[in-house]
Write a protein that holds these residues in place. Sequence first.
Motif, PDB file in Angstrom:
ATOM      1  N   ILE A   1       0.859  -1.188   0.000  1.00 19.62           N
ATOM      2  CA  ILE A   1       0.000   0.000   0.000  1.00 19.62           C
ATOM      3  C   ILE A   1       0.893   1.235   0.000  1.00 19.62           C
ATOM      4  O   ILE A   1       1.757   1.385   0.871  1.00 19.62           O
ATOM      5  CB  ILE A   1      -0.932   0.045   1.220  1.00 19.62           C
ATOM      6  N   ARG A   2       0.690   2.120  -0.984  1.00 16.14           N
ATOM      7  CA  ARG A   2       1.385   3.398  -1.012  1.00 16.14           C
ATOM      8  C   ARG A   2       0.433   4.476  -0.511  1.00 16.14           C
ATOM      9  O   ARG A   2      -0.695   4.607  -1.002  1.00 16.14           O
ATOM     10  CB  ARG A   2       1.830   3.749  -2.433  1.00 16.14           C
ATOM     11  N   LEU A   3       0.876   5.245   0.481  1.00 13.29           N
ATOM     12  CA  LEU A   3       0.089   6.349   1.028  1.00 13.29           C
ATOM     13  C   LEU A   3       0.822   7.643   0.718  1.00 13.29           C
ATOM     14  O   LEU A   3       1.931   7.857   1.189  1.00 13.29           O
ATOM     15  CB  LEU A   3      -0.097   6.179   2.540  1.00 13.29           C
ATOM     16  N   ASP A   4       0.209   8.510  -0.096  1.00 18.86           N
ATOM     17  CA  ASP A   4       0.884   9.721  -0.579  1.00 18.86           C
ATOM     18  C   ASP A   4       0.838  10.892   0.385  1.00 18.86           C
ATOM     19  O   ASP A   4       1.733  11.736   0.381  1.00 18.86           O
ATOM     20  CB  ASP A   4       0.278  10.151  -1.917  1.00 18.86           C
ATOM     21  N   SER A   5      -0.226  10.990   1.195  1.00 22.60           N
ATOM     22  CA  SER A   5      -0.320  12.121   2.128  1.00 22.60           C
ATOM     23  C   SER A   5      -1.386  11.826   3.163  1.00 22.60           C
ATOM     24  O   SER A   5      -2.143  10.857   3.053  1.00 22.60           O
ATOM     25  CB  SER A   5      -0.655  13.420   1.384  1.00 22.60           C
TER      26      SER A   5
ATOM     27  N   ARG B   1      -8.821   2.837   4.470  1.00 21.61           N
ATOM     28  CA  ARG B   1      -9.753   1.857   5.028  1.00 21.61           C
ATOM     29  C   ARG B   1     -10.194   0.868   3.966  1.00 21.61           C
ATOM     30  O   ARG B   1     -10.264  -0.339   4.192  1.00 21.61           O
ATOM     31  CB  ARG B   1     -10.990   2.558   5.619  1.00 21.61           C
ATOM     32  N   GLU B   2     -10.479   1.409   2.785  1.00 22.74           N
ATOM     33  CA  GLU B   2     -10.974   0.559   1.704  1.00 22.74           C
ATOM     34  C   GLU B   2      -9.937  -0.472   1.278  1.00 22.74           C
ATOM     35  O   GLU B   2     -10.264  -1.643   1.056  1.00 22.74           O
ATOM     36  CB  GLU B   2     -11.380   1.443   0.518  1.00 22.74           C
ATOM     37  N   VAL B   3      -8.676  -0.061   1.172  1.00 24.44           N
ATOM     38  CA  VAL B   3      -7.671  -1.022   0.714  1.00 24.44           C
ATOM     39  C   VAL B   3      -7.267  -1.984   1.835  1.00 24.44           C
ATOM     40  O   VAL B   3      -6.887  -3.130   1.553  1.00 24.44           O
ATOM     41  CB  VAL B   3      -6.429  -0.324   0.115  1.00 24.44           C
TER      42      VAL B   3
ATOM     43  N   GLU C   1      -6.373   8.973  12.955  1.00 21.58           N
ATOM     44  CA  GLU C   1      -7.291   7.949  12.422  1.00 21.58           C
ATOM     45  C   GLU C   1      -6.509   6.799  11.802  1.00 21.58           C
ATOM     46  O   GLU C   1      -6.777   5.623  12.087  1.00 21.58           O
ATOM     47  CB  GLU C   1      -8.209   8.580  11.384  1.00 21.58           C
ATOM     48  N   ILE C   2      -5.539   7.100  10.952  1.00 17.90           N
ATOM     49  CA  ILE C   2      -4.781   6.050  10.273  1.00 17.90           C
ATOM     50  C   ILE C   2      -3.956   5.257  11.280  1.00 17.90           C
ATOM     51  O   ILE C   2      -3.829   4.026  11.170  1.00 17.90           O
ATOM     52  CB  ILE C   2      -3.912   6.654   9.161  1.00 17.90           C
ATOM     53  N   ALA C   3      -3.412   5.924  12.297  1.00 16.07           N
ATOM     54  CA  ALA C   3      -2.665   5.214  13.339  1.00 16.07           C
ATOM     55  C   ALA C   3      -3.551   4.196  14.053  1.00 16.07           C
ATOM     56  O   ALA C   3      -3.074   3.120  14.446  1.00 16.07           O
ATOM     57  CB  ALA C   3      -2.089   6.215  14.338  1.00 16.07           C
ATOM     58  N   SER C   4      -4.821   4.510  14.203  1.00 15.64           N
ATOM     59  CA  SER C   4      -5.723   3.587  14.905  1.00 15.64           C
ATOM     60  C   SER C   4      -5.925   2.281  14.145  1.00 15.64           C
ATOM     61  O   SER C   4      -6.311   1.270  14.740  1.00 15.64           O
ATOM     62  CB  SER C   4      -7.082   4.259  15.148  1.00 15.64           C
TER      63      SER C   4
ATOM     64  N   ASN D   1      -7.707  14.588   4.064  1.00 13.39           N
ATOM     65  CA  ASN D   1      -8.962  14.038   4.566  1.00 13.39           C
ATOM     66  C   ASN D   1      -9.419  12.804   3.803  1.00 13.39           C
ATOM     67  O   ASN D   1      -9.921  11.843   4.396  1.00 13.39           O
ATOM     68  CB  ASN D   1     -10.052  15.114   4.529  1.00 13.39           C
ATOM     69  N   SER D   2      -9.223  12.791   2.489  1.00  6.08           N
ATOM     70  CA  SER D   2      -9.666  11.641   1.698  1.00  6.08           C
ATOM     71  C   SER D   2      -8.806  10.404   1.937  1.00  6.08           C
ATOM     72  O   SER D   2      -9.200   9.296   1.573  1.00  6.08           O
ATOM     73  CB  SER D   2      -9.656  11.996   0.208  1.00  6.08           C
ATOM     74  N   SER D   3      -7.631  10.579   2.543  1.00  8.88           N
ATOM     75  CA  SER D   3      -6.751   9.440   2.797  1.00  8.88           C
ATOM     76  C   SER D   3      -7.391   8.425   3.732  1.00  8.88           C
ATOM     77  O   SER D   3      -7.142   7.217   3.625  1.00  8.88           O
ATOM     78  CB  SER D   3      -5.430   9.916   3.410  1.00  8.88           C
ATOM     79  N   MET D   4      -8.214   8.880   4.668  1.00 12.68           N
ATOM     80  CA  MET D   4      -8.796   7.980   5.663  1.00 12.68           C
ATOM     81  C   MET D   4      -9.695   6.937   5.022  1.00 12.68           C
ATOM     82  O   MET D   4      -9.539   5.735   5.257  1.00 12.68           O
ATOM     83  CB  MET D   4      -9.570   8.788   6.709  1.00 12.68           C
TER      84      MET D   4
END
Length: 431
Positions: free
Chosen positions: A232-236, A246-248, A277-280, A239-242
Amino acid sequence: MGTNKKRNLIFDVGLVLALALAFVGGYFLNNLLHKKDTSNTSAIAHIIQDVAYIVDPITGEAKEVTDDDIADAIVNGLLDDYSAYYTEEEYQELLKEREGNRAGLGFAFYSNQPIVFKVYGNSPAHRAGFMQGDKVLSLKVDDGQVQTIKNVTDLKKVLDLLKEEQTLSITFERDGKQFTEELMMAEYETSQVEYKDSGCGYFFSSKDGQALAGSLDMTKADLTLDDKTAYIRLDSFENSSMSQIREVLDLMASRGREKLILDLRDNGGGNLNVLLEIASYLIYNEGEEESLIVFAQKKNKTEEYYTTANNFYSHLKEIYVLANENTASASECLIGAMLHYGDCFSEQNLIVEKNARGVASTYGKGVMQTTYTLQNGGALKLTTGRVLFPDKTTCINKVGIMPIETNAVEKGEALAHAVELIKGVQLPPSE
């Protein structure tokens, strides 16, 4: 939490090019200039506005000094590189970008040469196949004259004149070969996340104004991954990152993958609430609902920032993180928290690519900013705290996070190195 001035970056190509690397606005200055105040600061600002003869360095002509100009000069001259000033127009653009909404071509360039640093997911540049490292050789707008690009100044002159829905023909060099692609300025919603495993790829995209949506693409599978591993690549941390991550993660679980390679290379950070949120999702902490992620030392107090729920994905057994010199801010905080709690992750699983000086380290941004909206519609962003990891001791500001010796790798080799670690291959230090 995002870095404000990335090393060697000059601008994002959008409807507003070189959108200030600063947040901030004008009430501050209007109040300073127009209230009845006899302080030196107020007096100097009045004199500059009323009588200073300012020459525009580009045109050589006299330049009218506005309140915004003076505010920008005060912030940039007095405060650190992360504190900044946004006019109302710039601040509105910033708010849209925080939601993942951008306009333009969709790439950013290095400051010292016309080479692509980053291509924004789902942008016109991304859909046309542009990649990091592509060198722009020439530009042609609609049916106009071809403009040879020798440096970033040449590039910016052409791009600054672009208007919405104009077509740009770009000739660029990649791996010693020349290519030409046509792009049109457009609004787009940014994809922040990409997923791959040994059987499929998954990417968020939209065209022609449709809503951003994720879709499977079997041709985008990564055959170097085994049947238990996902990438999984996370670019930033926008708000839309959350919702996208979750979806992937749900997709990863449904496909029986339990080892995660999380790519944070070139992720310059973003919003604190998104980080929490992502840390959780990635930290278990013995089932505790609230886990400390960021400890901040502020001017007259300390503050602690916790997850508000335990959303840990139980299918995760191992996590490997890829980072580089542009991994910054919220990304570094996430790595620090994951190292602290040790759930599925340790320093043995952190892989960092070396920079041009041969040093393997993340960016080193250990301060945080707070944005204050102003009465004139602009905003002021100030550095308001020093950030420490959950141990309340470790601050990586101007230092960064370094890997163990065997996990310091050359640029472009981090993913392959992670795959080898997952296979259990003992690797020597990179030279």
